[in-house]
Design a protein around this motif. Structure first.
Motif, PDB file in Angstrom:
ATOM      1  N   VAL A  96       0.848  -1.195   0.000  1.00  0.00           N
ATOM      2  CA  VAL A  96       0.000   0.000   0.000  1.00  0.00           C
ATOM      3  C   VAL A  96       0.885   1.248   0.000  1.00  0.00           C
ATOM      4  N   GLY A  97       0.402   2.307  -0.631  1.00  0.00           N
ATOM      5  CA  GLY A  97       1.147   3.556  -0.644  1.00  0.00           C
ATOM      6  C   GLY A  97       0.434   4.630  -1.432  1.00  0.00           C
ATOM      7  N   THR A  98       0.779   5.890  -1.159  1.00  0.00           N
ATOM      8  CA  THR A  98       0.273   7.029  -1.914  1.00  0.00           C
ATOM      9  C   THR A  98       1.290   7.371  -2.990  1.00  0.00           C
ATOM     10  N   VAL A  99       0.837   7.561  -4.217  1.00  0.00           N
ATOM     11  CA  VAL A  99       1.754   7.674  -5.352  1.00  0.00           C
ATOM     12  C   VAL A  99       2.595   8.949  -5.301  1.00  0.00           C
ATOM     13  N   GLU A 100       3.683   8.903  -6.005  1.00  0.00           N
ATOM     14  CA  GLU A 100       4.645  10.002  -6.049  1.00  0.00           C
ATOM     15  C   GLU A 100       3.977  11.338  -6.392  1.00  0.00           C
ATOM     16  N   GLY A 101       4.345  12.361  -5.621  1.00  0.00           N
ATOM     17  CA  GLY A 101       3.791  13.690  -5.829  1.00  0.00           C
ATOM     18  C   GLY A 101       2.646  14.021  -4.897  1.00  0.00           C
ATOM     19  N   ASP A 102       2.121  13.020  -4.199  1.00  0.00           N
ATOM     20  CA  ASP A 102       0.986  13.227  -3.302  1.00  0.00           C
ATOM     21  C   ASP A 102       1.387  12.788  -1.895  1.00  0.00           C
ATOM     22  N   VAL A 103       1.186  13.664  -0.921  1.00  0.00           N
ATOM     23  CA  VAL A 103       1.586  13.348   0.447  1.00  0.00           C
ATOM     24  C   VAL A 103       0.385  13.096   1.362  1.00  0.00           C
ATOM     25  N   HIS A 104      -0.813  12.984   0.796  1.00  0.00           N
ATOM     26  CA  HIS A 104      -2.001  12.703   1.617  1.00  0.00           C
ATOM     27  C   HIS A 104      -1.967  11.247   2.080  1.00  0.00           C
ATOM     28  N   ASP A 105      -2.235  11.035   3.343  1.00  0.00           N
ATOM     29  CA  ASP A 105      -2.084   9.678   3.871  1.00  0.00           C
ATOM     30  C   ASP A 105      -3.297   9.124   4.594  1.00  0.00           C
ATOM     31  N   ILE A 106      -4.342   9.920   4.772  1.00  0.00           N
ATOM     32  CA  ILE A 106      -5.475   9.430   5.555  1.00  0.00           C
ATOM     33  C   ILE A 106      -6.147   8.237   4.878  1.00  0.00           C
ATOM     34  N   THR A 116      -5.538  -4.899   7.139  1.00  0.00           N
ATOM     35  CA  THR A 116      -4.835  -5.590   8.224  1.00  0.00           C
ATOM     36  C   THR A 116      -5.843  -6.278   9.139  1.00  0.00           C
ATOM     37  N   ALA A 117      -6.925  -5.562   9.450  1.00  0.00           N
ATOM     38  CA  ALA A 117      -7.973  -6.139  10.300  1.00  0.00           C
ATOM     39  C   ALA A 117      -8.623  -7.342   9.637  1.00  0.00           C
ATOM     40  N   ALA A 118      -8.579  -7.380   8.308  1.00  0.00           N
ATOM     41  CA  ALA A 118      -9.175  -8.502   7.577  1.00  0.00           C
ATOM     42  C   ALA A 118      -8.226  -9.688   7.460  1.00  0.00           C
ATOM     43  N   GLY A 119      -7.011  -9.556   8.003  1.00  0.00           N
ATOM     44  CA  GLY A 119      -6.091 -10.688   8.026  1.00  0.00           C
ATOM     45  C   GLY A 119      -4.986 -10.646   6.999  1.00  0.00           C
ATOM     46  N   TYR A 120      -4.857  -9.566   6.270  1.00  0.00           N
ATOM     47  CA  TYR A 120      -3.772  -9.424   5.292  1.00  0.00           C
ATOM     48  C   TYR A 120      -2.577  -8.731   5.945  1.00  0.00           C
ATOM     49  N   ASN A 121      -1.405  -8.914   5.354  1.00  0.00           N
ATOM     50  CA  ASN A 121      -0.210  -8.222   5.823  1.00  0.00           C
ATOM     51  C   ASN A 121       0.027  -7.007   4.943  1.00  0.00           C
ATOM     52  N   ALA A 122      -0.271  -5.825   5.466  1.00  0.00           N
ATOM     53  CA  ALA A 122      -0.119  -4.592   4.699  1.00  0.00           C
ATOM     54  C   ALA A 122       1.314  -4.092   4.798  1.00  0.00           C
ATOM     55  N   VAL A 123       1.975  -4.003   3.663  1.00  0.00           N
ATOM     56  CA  VAL A 123       3.339  -3.477   3.594  1.00  0.00           C
ATOM     57  C   VAL A 123       3.226  -2.014   3.181  1.00  0.00           C
ATOM     58  N   ASP A 124       3.389  -1.125   4.134  1.00  0.00           N
ATOM     59  CA  ASP A 124       3.112   0.302   3.927  1.00  0.00           C
ATOM     60  C   ASP A 124       4.364   1.022   3.429  1.00  0.00           C
ATOM     61  N   LEU A 125       4.310   1.523   2.193  1.00  0.00           N
ATOM     62  CA  LEU A 125       5.441   2.269   1.621  1.00  0.00           C
ATOM     63  C   LEU A 125       5.377   3.747   1.963  1.00  0.00           C
ATOM     64  N   GLY A 126       4.261   4.197   2.545  1.00  0.00           N
ATOM     65  CA  GLY A 126       4.146   5.589   2.945  1.00  0.00           C
ATOM     66  C   GLY A 126       3.517   6.455   1.873  1.00  0.00           C
ATOM     67  N   VAL A 127       3.918   7.727   1.845  1.00  0.00           N
ATOM     68  CA  VAL A 127       3.382   8.689   0.881  1.00  0.00           C
ATOM     69  C   VAL A 127       4.494   9.147  -0.059  1.00  0.00           C
ATOM     70  N   ASP A 128       4.078   9.819  -1.145  1.00  0.00           N
ATOM     71  CA  ASP A 128       5.043  10.327  -2.125  1.00  0.00           C
ATOM     72  C   ASP A 128       5.989   9.204  -2.549  1.00  0.00           C
ATOM     73  N   VAL A 129       5.416   8.042  -2.840  1.00  0.00           N
ATOM     74  CA  VAL A 129       6.218   6.843  -3.121  1.00  0.00           C
ATOM     75  C   VAL A 129       6.730   6.871  -4.558  1.00  0.00           C
ATOM     76  N   PRO A 130       8.044   6.835  -4.759  1.00  0.00           N
ATOM     77  CA  PRO A 130       8.568   6.728  -6.125  1.00  0.00           C
ATOM     78  C   PRO A 130       7.922   5.539  -6.834  1.00  0.00           C
ATOM     79  N   LEU A 131       7.509   5.749  -8.067  1.00  0.00           N
ATOM     80  CA  LEU A 131       6.667   4.754  -8.738  1.00  0.00           C
ATOM     81  C   LEU A 131       7.337   3.385  -8.832  1.00  0.00           C
ATOM     82  N   GLY A 132       8.630   3.372  -9.067  1.00  0.00           N
ATOM     83  CA  GLY A 132       9.324   2.093  -9.182  1.00  0.00           C
ATOM     84  C   GLY A 132       9.367   1.306  -7.895  1.00  0.00           C
ATOM     85  N   LYS A 133       9.163   1.990  -6.768  1.00  0.00           N
ATOM     86  CA  LYS A 133       9.235   1.313  -5.469  1.00  0.00           C
ATOM     87  C   LYS A 133       8.078   0.342  -5.275  1.00  0.00           C
ATOM     88  N   PHE A 134       6.920   0.634  -5.880  1.00  0.00           N
ATOM     89  CA  PHE A 134       5.793  -0.305  -5.786  1.00  0.00           C
ATOM     90  C   PHE A 134       6.170  -1.651  -6.394  1.00  0.00           C
TER      91      PHE A 134
END
Length: 632
Positions: A96-106, A116-134
């Motif tokens: 999961v992450g917010t794409v590059e150029g956007d810092v909104h995180d809510i 996560t509550a549904a039983g998945y493992n969420a790997v949080d990349l944060g905000v303003d994520v460089p596209l290749g990082k996904f």
């Protein structure tokens, strides 16, 4: 302590948003031999689902969700190391992450919490994520899904780039790709090749689970990756040639070349300023005004980079006047970005050449906030000077109105400190939020005064994003920025004899609060998918508030991203239909002209220009006849 009592304690800790209590019962679960996975699913996650249900019913808002999430994660941190690793309990990875150029995180954080509550493992990349990082993260974790979010139309294109990178790497068919955020529609998700989208975090979980049920068990095998790479090779080759084209610049040149032969034929009988002012006063006009938010895209007529447009007064003014003229719109709204105040307060701002500036580094301490002086060298001063130049040039050269735009104190504070933190602190430490708001209010008020006195734009628009019944309850909002709007800014506008102009591209604003600060023009966004939660169309708004307020914002800016002949024809048809509907609604409510054909959010500044003229030229061409036919 009995197992049931421990599980209920974990649930209650999350519902109450109590980190310490969650940690206490998590440790008790381990001490009493309760299975760690069971404690997470039947205790912590159950509590998160309770809060989520309350949120869906309008009984809880985002601050409560954020605190519940913190409590859930506090308990999980203790329990997770003790999960028994077998095939039935190892969760599937979701990036999961917010794409590059956007810092909104809510939105991103809520999706992360719910999956996560549904039983998945969420790997949080944060905000303003460089596209290749996904792609890198998906490959490293052999992820089952990627979930990307954005709140900004200017960064939506990054989602399609990530999907193309997955195709190139041969990983596209190895996982599910979901996209989300306020401006993302199902149509847009389909157009870029995503597997799905959802209107909210709860819906995201349902959509994700449904999509994953169709994912092949050997999706990450070498043969599957090789087959996927071959499958998309030709598609990517065709797209590659298109990526080198600056569609905005190419179409701007086309508009410029055709302008002198097309626009004069419209035989306009009112100037842009006359039309807009008359409609604002609900007087007889030749046609409805048209004013999509084409702020950053206007720079293509200058041309200049987005960085120059947003940081150099001369380039901003040139873009404002050129956009108003060549798009043939009746009012220019001067949005550059929403981190002007944050920059002046010392937050770290990234200013890309061709994308919207964004706050990437927040202040750590509310107490560290110091109200700066607005002077040469500050971004506020630059914005004031830009609007001064734009107003002078627009009045002299094309007799058109300029609406300057600045951030309200709550927007400013969330850019300075981070939205998630501010909204959480509203629940746990409201005093520090109020002190922070006092400081941003002081600065924003001074900026408004200098706009009125020095820049002297035709109108001044204040941005409020948090008067939104999906984020904050009306009472919660009125304790913060709402009270400031009522006690500080509404009187300020009256002092300078200026109408209160508000922009809010939120999903579902608190409409009844409009009257509290004597709003005269309201720029809104209509999301059909959120109609059941309070997003309203022009019919509702004109009928309920139109006598007192002029509205504009029905049109989705995403409609302008596709300049194929088919979509341009659709824009023209939709524009005619919207004019007819608005005019009929106005007439039914005893009105004549008090509405603007506009977008509720900014048309992405990397988009084409000829889709915008498809709308504005259609209004100029068909508007007079429609107006005469319906209004007489």
């Amino acid at each position: 302590m009995a197992k049931e009592e421990i599980l209920n304690g974990l649930t209650d800790a999350v519902v109450e948003g109590d980190d310490d209590l969650a940690e206490e019962f998590a440790q008790k679960a381990l001490d009493e031999g309760v299975d760690a996975y069971e404690a997470i699913i039947d205790g912590l996650a159950k509590g998160m689902n309770v809060v989520s249900d309350m949120y869906e019913k309008g009984e809880a808002f985002v601050p409560s969700l954020l605190l519940a999430a913190d409590a859930m994660y506090a308990g999980m941190e203790i329990l997770t190391p003790y999960i028994k690793a077998d095939a039935s309990t190892v969760p599937r990875n979701v990036i999961v992450g917010t794409v590059e150029g956007d810092v909104h995180d809510i939105g991103k954080n809520l999706v992360k919490t719910m999956i996560t509550a549904a039983g998945y493992n969420a790997v949080d990349l944060g905000v303003d994520v460089p596209l290749g990082k996904f792609v890198e993260a998906a490959k490293e974790k052999k992820a089952s899904a990627i979930s990307m979010s954005t709140l900004m139309t200017t960064t939506m294109g990054g989602m399609e780039t990530v999907i193309e990178q997955l195709q190139e790497a041969g990983l596209r068919d190895s996982l599910v790709v979901m996209v989300g955020g306020a401006p993302i529609s199902r149509e847009y998700a389909e157009s870029i090749g995503a597997d799905g989208t959802a209107g909210d975090a709860s819906g995201a979980v349902e959509t994700l689970s449904s999509l994953l049920s169709g994912l092949s068990a050997d999706a990450w095998s070498e043969s599957a990756v090789a087959a996927s790479k071959m499958k998309y090779k030709e598609i990517l080759a065709q797209k590659g040639a298109k990526e080198e084209i600056d569609i905005g610049l190419i179409t701007a040149e086309k508009v410029l070349a055709e302008y002198d032969s097309v626009v004069p034929k419209f035989n306009e009988t009112m100037t842009k300023k006359e039309r807009f002012v008359s409609a604002f006063q609900d007087k007889k006009v030749d046609r409805l005004p048209v004013a999509p938010l084409i702020c950053g895209l206007s720079r293509k007529f200058v041309p200049c980079t987005y960085a120059d447009y947003s940081t150099k007064a001369e380039m901003y003014a040139a873009s404002a006047v050129a956009g108003t003229k060549y798009f043939n719109i009746d009012n220019f709204v001067g949005l550059t970005d929403l981190c002007v105040v944050a920059s002046d307060f010392g937050a770290t701002i990234r200013v890309p050449e061709e994308d919207t500036p964004a706050a990437t580094g927040h202040l750590e301490d509310y107490e560290a906030m110091e109200v700066p002086e607005i002077k040469e060298g500050t971004r506020a001063y630059n914005l004031i000077q830009g609007n001064k130049l734009a107003t002078e040039k627009a009045t002299k050269e094309i007799n058109a109105p300029i609406t300057a735009l600045f951030e309200g104190p709550m927007v400013a504070l969330t850019q300075i400190m981070g939205a998630t933190r501010v909204l959480s602190d509203l629940k746990t430490n409201p005093e520090v939020v109020q002190k922070g708001l006092e400081k941003t209010t002081e600065y924003c008020k001074e900026m408004a005064k200098m706009m009125f006195e020095e820049a002297q734009p035709d109108n001044l628009c204040l941005v409020t994003l948090w008067t939104n019944n999906i984020i904050l309850g009306a009472d919660e909002y009125m304790k913060t920025e709402g009270k400031i709007m009522q006690d500080v800014f509404a009187p300020l506008y009256k002092e300078y004899n200026k109408p209160m102009v508000v922009h809010n591209c939120a999903d579902a604003p608190h409409w009844d609060l409009i009257s509290k600060w004597d709003t005269k023009y309201y720029s809104y966004t209509y999301y059909p998918e959120q109609a059941n939660k309070g997003s309203k169309d022009h019919k509702y708004l004109i009928e309920n508030y139109g006598k007192d307020v002029m509205f504009g914002g029905e049109v989705s800016p995403i409609a302008f991203m596709d300049n194929s002949p088919e979509n341009i024809a659709k824009i023209r048809n939709d524009t005619i239909a919207l004019q007819e509907s608005v005019l009929n609604t106005l007439k039914e409510n005893g009105m004549q002209s008090k509405y603007t054909i506009a977008t509720g959010c900014e048309v992405p500044p990397r988009g084409p220009c000829d889709t915008v003229t498809a709308q504005s030229y259609t209004v100029a061409e068909t508007g007079p006849e429609l107006y005469k036919k319906i209004m007489g």
